[in-house]
Design an enzyme around this catalytic site. Structure first.
Site, mmCIF file in Angstrom:
data_model
loop_
_atom_site.group_PDB
_atom_site.id
_atom_site.type_symbol
_atom_site.label_atom_id
_atom_site.label_comp_id
_atom_site.label_asym_id
_atom_site.label_seq_id
_atom_site.Cartn_x
_atom_site.Cartn_y
_atom_site.Cartn_z
ATOM 1 N N LYS A 261 69.197 -58.754 -13.084
ATOM 2 C CA LYS A 261 70.585 -59.414 -13.193
ATOM 3 C C LYS A 261 70.855 -59.971 -12.061
ATOM 4 O O LYS A 261 70.303 -61.322 -11.745
ATOM 5 C CB LYS A 261 71.578 -58.116 -13.768
ATOM 6 C CG LYS A 261 71.358 -57.634 -14.910
ATOM 7 C CD LYS A 261 72.396 -56.880 -15.409
ATOM 8 C CE LYS A 261 71.839 -55.904 -16.684
ATOM 9 N NZ LYS A 261 71.146 -56.438 -17.794
ATOM 10 N N HIS B 289 74.629 -53.578 -13.640
ATOM 11 C CA HIS B 289 75.972 -54.593 -13.542
ATOM 12 C C HIS B 289 76.596 -54.436 -12.072
ATOM 13 O O HIS B 289 77.577 -55.190 -11.919
ATOM 14 C CB HIS B 289 76.696 -54.583 -14.585
ATOM 15 C CG HIS B 289 76.156 -55.097 -15.912
ATOM 16 N ND1 HIS B 289 75.921 -56.252 -16.355
ATOM 17 C CD2 HIS B 289 75.714 -54.170 -16.961
ATOM 18 C CE1 HIS B 289 75.301 -56.215 -17.467
ATOM 19 N NE2 HIS B 289 75.234 -54.945 -17.809
ATOM 20 N N SER C 3 78.963 -52.620 -19.268
ATOM 21 C CA SER C 3 78.489 -54.091 -19.490
ATOM 22 C C SER C 3 79.434 -54.798 -20.339
ATOM 23 O O SER C 3 79.165 -56.098 -20.292
ATOM 24 C CB SER C 3 77.068 -53.934 -20.027
ATOM 25 O OG SER C 3 77.214 -53.343 -21.498
#
Ligand code: WAQ
Ligand code: MG
Length: 619
Positions: free
Chosen positions: A473, A443, A415
């Site tokens: 996300k 991610h 990250s």
């Protein structure tokens, strides 16, 4: 003064002292006053302290224990802490505190610290005439024969506890109205002003790295009584009784806050400023604002209500949960999937369900905090291997052959720097050692792979046993998931405590994630645009995260603030998220950024980093 003198007969105590030197120069010293049964252990702890001093190895250590029949027991001064940003602010505070105690010569006192540096003891200053009263100006007046009860551990220095003991004794001496202290320890910038009404800590009285310090005792009395004052400071045995003086409980919290502030590590809970172009969000595909996603959430709340009223295994499971889990499983090419209220819970839940006492978990050194916490909470032996060092992982796996079950867990995209795990190699190693493989694609989902399916798509390889990811996300909603084979997911439903003991996530977030996943499938071009934007910002296009190294924490914050003033939200990432001294800007691009926004932000970052480089070198 709050002190109560208690002269009732007590057990005989010993004054125990250590003094260490190297090449004829003083290295370290400490003392304790302890009952007979503590003498041996204290001598040995003090010897360890002398041998472990960071300034060097002693060539002589003097240890001494002498019995003292007369001990004066006093109360500690009440403690308060003043948090200041700079030494200038600190000295202003010191001046105020001294003035409040009727001592008006603070500026002069500060100047005298230039002369205390070489002294082992303190300067003794007449606050009326500004004369120095210590008989030996090189040595100064040394406060000795003192300790607190309970006594702090003797094998290393507790600056605060030892200084509070010293100040409490010194302020008890006849004629002493104050003390000012700056540590000579380069890394210890907190100093204090003691007056008869308290021990006032000031979080910054000098800059870090400054080795200058000293003590000045402030005397207000008759000249013929000075000898008696010095005799008290140097010879009377004093124990500061801290047993019934537990510090005000909120002060314990405030002390820690002050230290966080002083180190430039304070973070703020900020309300988003909608006028800035944000490079701080993980909403990589812009789906949190997509009308179709919002519409799905609105419909779900209308149909199912705001909350779910119970945990998933009781009555909290709604049709949207089942639909989303099916959808995620299909998207990941897995047999089944389980969702959690947050990604954090998904990691903690999966890891603690899979391994426990007698097992081992191997974890990349830069894994996300939720993985770290899952490992710790599991009770398994935790082996941290160097970041992305798969040779080291392979070796470490040979070392845990005694463990019943073995789990290896890694972020897929890290990250902070956006670097990517070599998944095929990772899987080969886990397979060879019969270890469970777990990859966190928080991610990676919607980012990595031609159509955003993640690392398996990117490498064209097999799948980890546990494919963890997030709804928060790229999917623009909130929550976490794990996808895997039928038995694995069923196992997690039975064993993952955050799943079992949390209220089921609301239908809104679940329906929003489901809609976002459909859009991701239907519009893979968003993933392409995201990658183009990452490259346009100077990234390698493997992930949406572009780290800009800065180093110093305060400097990173300053660059971030300068960028904010120019209309760009680009956060500074600091310890404890990354190592101390490795602060950086973290740029996260989105498919929703326009080419113009990307170009302008990149230029601003380059300019501000250059400017800060110049300021930093001058300063
Ligand atoms: N008597 C008189 N002066 C002393 C003594 C002593 N026993 N010990 C040290 N000094 C003088 C000497 O000049 C040192 O250079 C100077 O004080 C600083 O000593 O609440 O660590 O041991 O967290 O470096 C303050 C704690 C810590 C503040 C002070 O002092 C807090 C400290 P150091
Ligand atoms: Mg020191």
């Amino acid at each position: 003064m709050t002190t109560e003198e208690d002269n009732s007969p007590r057990q005989r105590l010993y004054s125990v002292k250590m003094r260490a030197s190297a090449n004829g120069a003083h290295l370290s010293g400490a003392e304790r006053i302890v009952p007979p049964e503590r003498v041996a252990a204290t001598l040995s702890a003090l010897a360890r302290r002398a041998l472990g001093h960071e300034r060097g190895v002693p060539d002589s250590i003097h240890l001494k224990a002498e019995a003292r029949d007369e001990i004066l027991h006093i109360s500690p001064l009440p403690v308060s802490t003043f948090d200041v940003a700079t030494p200038e602010d600190g000295w202003r505070k010191a001046e105020e505190l001294l003035a409040a105690a009727g001592i008006g010569c603070a500026k002069k006192i500060r100047g005298l610290f230039a002369k205390t540096f070489s002294m082992r003891g303190a300067m003794l200053l007449d606050v009326r005439t500004m004369e120095r009263l210590e008989p030996d100006r090189e040595r100064g007046v040394r406060a000795t024969h003192m300790d607190s009860d309970p006594s702090p551990r003797a094998d290393r220095k507790d600056h605060f506890a030892e200084a509070l003991t010293l100040a409490s004794k010194v302020l008890h001496a006849p004629g002493i109205v104050g003390e000012v202290c700056v540590s000579d320890d380069p890394s210890y910038v907190t100093g204090y002003v003691a007056t008869r009404d308290g021990y006032h800590r000031i979080t910054k009285l000098k800059e870090p790295q400054d080795p200058h310090g000293g003590r000045i005792f402030l005397y207000d009395g008759r000249r013929e009584d000075v000898a008696e004052t010095i005799r008290f400071i140097e010879e009377t045995a004093v124990v500061v009784d801290r047993n019934d003086a537990r510090r005000p409980r909120l002060d314990l919290v405030r002390d820690d806050l002050a230290a966080i502030n002083a180190a430039g590590l304070r973070r703020e809970v900020k309300v988003r400023n909608g006028n800035l172009v944000s490079f701080a969000s993980n909403d990589y595909l812009g789906l949190s604002q997509d009308p179709r996603v919002k519409e799905a959430a609105a419909r779900a709340v209308a149909e199912f209500g705001a909350g779910t009223g119970a945990s998933r295994l009781v009555t909290g499971t709604l049709p949207p949960h089942v639909r989303l889990e099916r959808h995620l499983a299909d998207f990941k090419g897995a047999e089944d999937a389980i969702t959690f209220a947050t990604g954090y819970m998904a990691n903690v839940g999966a890891i603690t369900a899979l391994v426990g006492k007698g097992d081992a978990v191997l974890s990349d050194a830069l894994n996300h905090a939720s993985i770290v916490d899952g490992c710790r909470l599991s009770g398994a032996e935790v082996v941290v291997y160097p970041h992305l060092d798969l040779d080291a992982l392979d070796r470490a796996l040979r070392g845990v052959c005694g463990a019943r079950r073995v789990l290896v867990v890694s972020d897929g995209v890290f990250s902070m720097d956006g670097d990517v795990l070599d998944l095929p190699r990772f899987l080969e190693i886990c397979e060879r050692h019969q270890a469970f493989s777990m990859v966190d694609e928080a991610h990676a989902l919607g980012v990595v792979g031609a159509t955003g399916h993640g690392l398996c798509e990117r490498f064209g390889c097999g799948k980890p046993d546990i494919m963890m990811g997030t709804l928060s996300k790229a999917l623009g909603s909130s929550g976490g998931y794990v996808a895997g084979c039928r038995d694995m997911i069923e196992y997690l439903r039975q064993k993952a405590r955050p799943f079992i003991f949390s209220t089921a996530p609301g239908a809104t977030s679940v329906a929003a994630a489901d809609a976002a996943l459909s859009i991701l499938e239907a519009e893979p071009n968003r993933v392409v645009r995201l990658r183009e934007n990452a490259r346009a910002f100077g990234g390698d296009g493997e992930s949406a995260i572009i780290p800009v190294p800065v180093g110093d924490e305060r400097r990173a914050v300053a660059v971030s603030a300068a960028l904010e003033a120019r209309g760009f939200l680009i956060p500074a990432i600091r310890y404890p998220t990354v190592a101390r001294g490795a602060a950086r800007l973290r740029v996260a691009v989105s498919a929703a950024h326009s080419a113009g926004e990307i170009a302008a932000a990149r230029q601003a970052v380059e300019e501000e980093v250059v400017v800060s480089n110049k300021i930093y070198r001058q300063g």
